[in-house]
Design a protein around this motif. Structure first.
Motif, short mmCIF file in Angstrom:
data_model
loop_
_atom_site.label_atom_id
_atom_site.label_comp_id
_atom_site.label_asym_id
_atom_site.label_seq_id
_atom_site.Cartn_x
_atom_site.Cartn_y
_atom_site.Cartn_z
N ASN A 105 0.92 -1.10 0.04
CA ASN A 105 0.03 -0.04 0.01
C ASN A 105 0.81 1.04 0.06
N ALA A 106 0.56 2.14 -1.05
CA ALA A 106 1.36 3.39 -1.19
C ALA A 106 2.90 3.35 -0.87
N ALA A 107 3.16 2.34 -1.55
CA ALA A 107 5.04 2.18 -1.69
C ALA A 107 5.43 1.92 -2.77
N LEU A 108 4.83 1.14 -3.72
CA LEU A 108 5.37 0.76 -5.06
C LEU A 108 6.10 2.02 -5.91
N HIS A 109 5.19 3.13 -5.77
CA HIS A 109 5.61 4.47 -6.50
C HIS A 109 6.80 4.91 -5.96
N TRP A 110 7.38 4.65 -4.82
CA TRP A 110 8.66 4.92 -4.28
C TRP A 110 9.84 4.04 -4.89
N MET A 111 9.37 2.83 -5.49
CA MET A 111 10.24 1.99 -5.95
C MET A 111 10.49 2.28 -7.37
N MET A 136 -0.97 2.02 -5.62
CA MET A 136 0.19 3.16 -5.54
C MET A 136 -0.47 4.21 -6.24
N GLY A 137 0.39 5.17 -6.01
CA GLY A 137 -0.07 6.32 -7.14
C GLY A 137 0.08 6.02 -8.46
N GLY A 138 -1.14 6.50 -9.26
CA GLY A 138 -1.30 6.14 -10.55
C GLY A 138 -0.92 7.58 -11.59
N GLY A 140 -0.70 11.00 -13.19
CA GLY A 140 -1.31 12.00 -12.77
C GLY A 140 -1.32 12.35 -11.41
N ASN A 141 -0.80 11.49 -10.59
CA ASN A 141 -0.89 11.64 -8.90
C ASN A 141 -0.01 12.67 -8.82
N CYS A 142 -0.80 13.58 -7.79
CA CYS A 142 0.01 14.86 -7.25
C CYS A 142 0.54 15.74 -8.43
N SER A 143 -0.48 15.64 -9.47
CA SER A 143 -0.04 16.70 -10.51
C SER A 143 0.02 18.11 -10.16
N PRO A 164 11.24 11.75 -7.15
CA PRO A 164 11.65 10.31 -6.85
C PRO A 164 10.32 9.33 -6.89
N TRP A 165 9.45 9.40 -7.85
CA TRP A 165 8.17 8.73 -7.75
C TRP A 165 8.03 8.09 -9.29
N TYR A 166 7.45 7.00 -9.16
CA TYR A 166 6.75 6.47 -10.60
C TYR A 166 5.16 6.11 -10.36
N PHE A 167 4.49 7.10 -11.18
CA PHE A 167 2.94 6.96 -11.22
C PHE A 167 2.40 6.46 -12.67
N PRO A 168 2.39 5.21 -12.81
CA PRO A 168 2.13 4.41 -13.99
C PRO A 168 0.90 4.77 -14.28
N ASP A 205 4.40 21.94 3.58
CA ASP A 205 4.77 20.91 4.73
C ASP A 205 4.82 19.34 3.98
N TRP A 206 4.06 19.19 2.88
CA TRP A 206 3.81 17.88 2.07
C TRP A 206 5.43 17.99 1.48
N VAL A 207 5.79 18.89 0.87
CA VAL A 207 7.07 18.81 0.32
C VAL A 207 8.26 18.78 1.30
N MET A 209 7.93 16.80 3.94
CA MET A 209 7.78 15.45 4.46
C MET A 209 8.20 14.38 3.35
N PHE A 210 7.69 14.62 2.27
CA PHE A 210 8.02 13.59 1.08
C PHE A 210 9.04 13.70 0.16
N ALA A 211 9.46 15.11 -0.03
CA ALA A 211 10.42 15.31 -0.96
C ALA A 211 11.51 16.21 -0.30
N ASP A 247 -3.83 15.92 -4.13
CA ASP A 247 -4.41 15.60 -5.48
C ASP A 247 -4.14 14.18 -5.70
N TYR A 248 -4.35 13.30 -5.08
CA TYR A 248 -3.94 11.69 -5.32
C TYR A 248 -4.72 11.07 -5.99
N VAL A 249 -4.08 10.24 -7.02
CA VAL A 249 -4.76 9.55 -7.98
C VAL A 249 -4.23 7.94 -7.75
N ARG A 250 -5.06 7.27 -7.49
CA ARG A 250 -4.78 5.68 -6.84
C ARG A 250 -4.92 4.83 -8.16
N LEU A 251 -3.92 3.66 -8.14
CA LEU A 251 -3.98 2.74 -9.01
C LEU A 251 -4.05 1.35 -8.25
C1 BEZ Z 1 1.05 9.16 -2.54
O1 BEZ Z 1 0.64 9.04 -3.65
O2 BEZ Z 1 0.72 8.27 -1.57
C2 BEZ Z 1 2.39 9.77 -2.36
C3 BEZ Z 1 3.07 10.00 -3.38
C4 BEZ Z 1 4.29 11.08 -3.40
C5 BEZ Z 1 4.78 11.30 -2.04
C6 BEZ Z 1 4.02 10.89 -1.16
C7 BEZ Z 1 2.65 10.21 -1.09
#
Ligand code: BEZ
Length: 258
Positions: A105-111, A136-138, A140-143, A164-168, A205-207, A209-211, A247-251
């Protein structure tokens, strides 16, 4: 097994677990799709602090959590004594005995280094007929978030950051799964605007935390104005009266190893 930490990610396990508890909270439908059975061996790939690993174990399955971040695994072990967790890289892990299911869950896009290598590791970890169930993020995720980042970086004269993400797209990931020897059972692709309840300072804050690692290349005096600009640029799309939304998009998919 090679143990290493993703180079661009500096996880803060405590912040991840409290401020970003939605990662775990939104995992419930995915657990239902997994449908863990008592006695099944289930590997939770990218387990973070182990909340969903514990949920899987509570259904009677024998769960193992694996994550690339030693800090996450340390927190998982502290929070869930009695469960098994190891540090490992999703691109490069092997298991001694095959699993009935691999969950993520919510991890493959980091790989993001080599998605096919990740899928192959998952395949090798499963018995024939074993399930791969993940979200995972699909595409357009976080566009809006990432567009704001890229613009702010450019406006400040900084090199374009390597995100650092892969959003297929569903088509791309389905093709990878099928080429690797999986039969796809379900694939879903949907928007999931997600409240950033614990981000009083919104996209900034999001940046952080995650970037956060991307900020390491930024001159210290530039960080605050840069993040202020990210907020200005992202606000029209993401700030509501009720607070900031991501603006999350899920796959989400379930596949079976041939
Ligand atoms: C997510 O889609 O869950 C996500 C993507 C990038 C950074 C953090 C979370």
């Amino acid at each position: 097994m090679r143990y290493d930490t993703p180079s661009l990610v500096r996880w803060n396990a405590r912040a991840y677990d409290s401020s970003f508890g939605y990662v775990s909270a939104h995992g419930a439908p995915l657990i239902d799709l997994l449908d863990p059975q008592p006695g099944e061996r289930i590997l939770d790939l990218g387990c973070g602090t182990g909340v969903l690993t514990a949920e899987i174990a509570s259904r009677g399955a024998l769960a193992l959590g694996i994550d690339g971040s030693p800090a996450m695994i340390e927190a998982a072990i502290a929070h869930h004594p009695g469960l098994d967790f190891i540090v490992g890289d999703g691109h490069d892990f092997t298991v001694a005995d095959p699993y009935d299911a691999v969950f993520s869950n919510a991890a493959l896009h980091w790989m993001n280094r080599d998605p096919d290598a990740v899928i192959e590791c998952v395949r090798m970890a499963l018995r024939p007929g074993g399930r791969f169930v993940a979200e995972m993020g699909g595409a357009g995720n976080c566009s809006a978030l990432t567009a704001a980042m890229l613009t702010a970086w450019r406006e400040h004269g900084l090199n374009e950051p390597h995100l650092p993400w892969y959003f297929p797209s569903p088509a791309e990931y389905a093709a990878r799964l099928e080429k690797a020897g999986f039969a796809l059972r379900i694939i879903e692709f949907f928007d999931r605007p997600t409240p950033l309840d614990e981000c009083p300072n919104g996209a900034a804050d999001w940046v952080r935390m995650f970037a956060g690692a991307l900020l390491e290349g930024v001159p210290p005096a530039t960080v605050e104005p840069l993040l202020r600009r990210v907020n200005e640029l992202a606000a029209p799309a993401l700030r509501r009266e009720s607070g900031w939304m991501a603006d999350y998009v899920r796959l989400r998919f379930a596949a079976v190893r041939h």
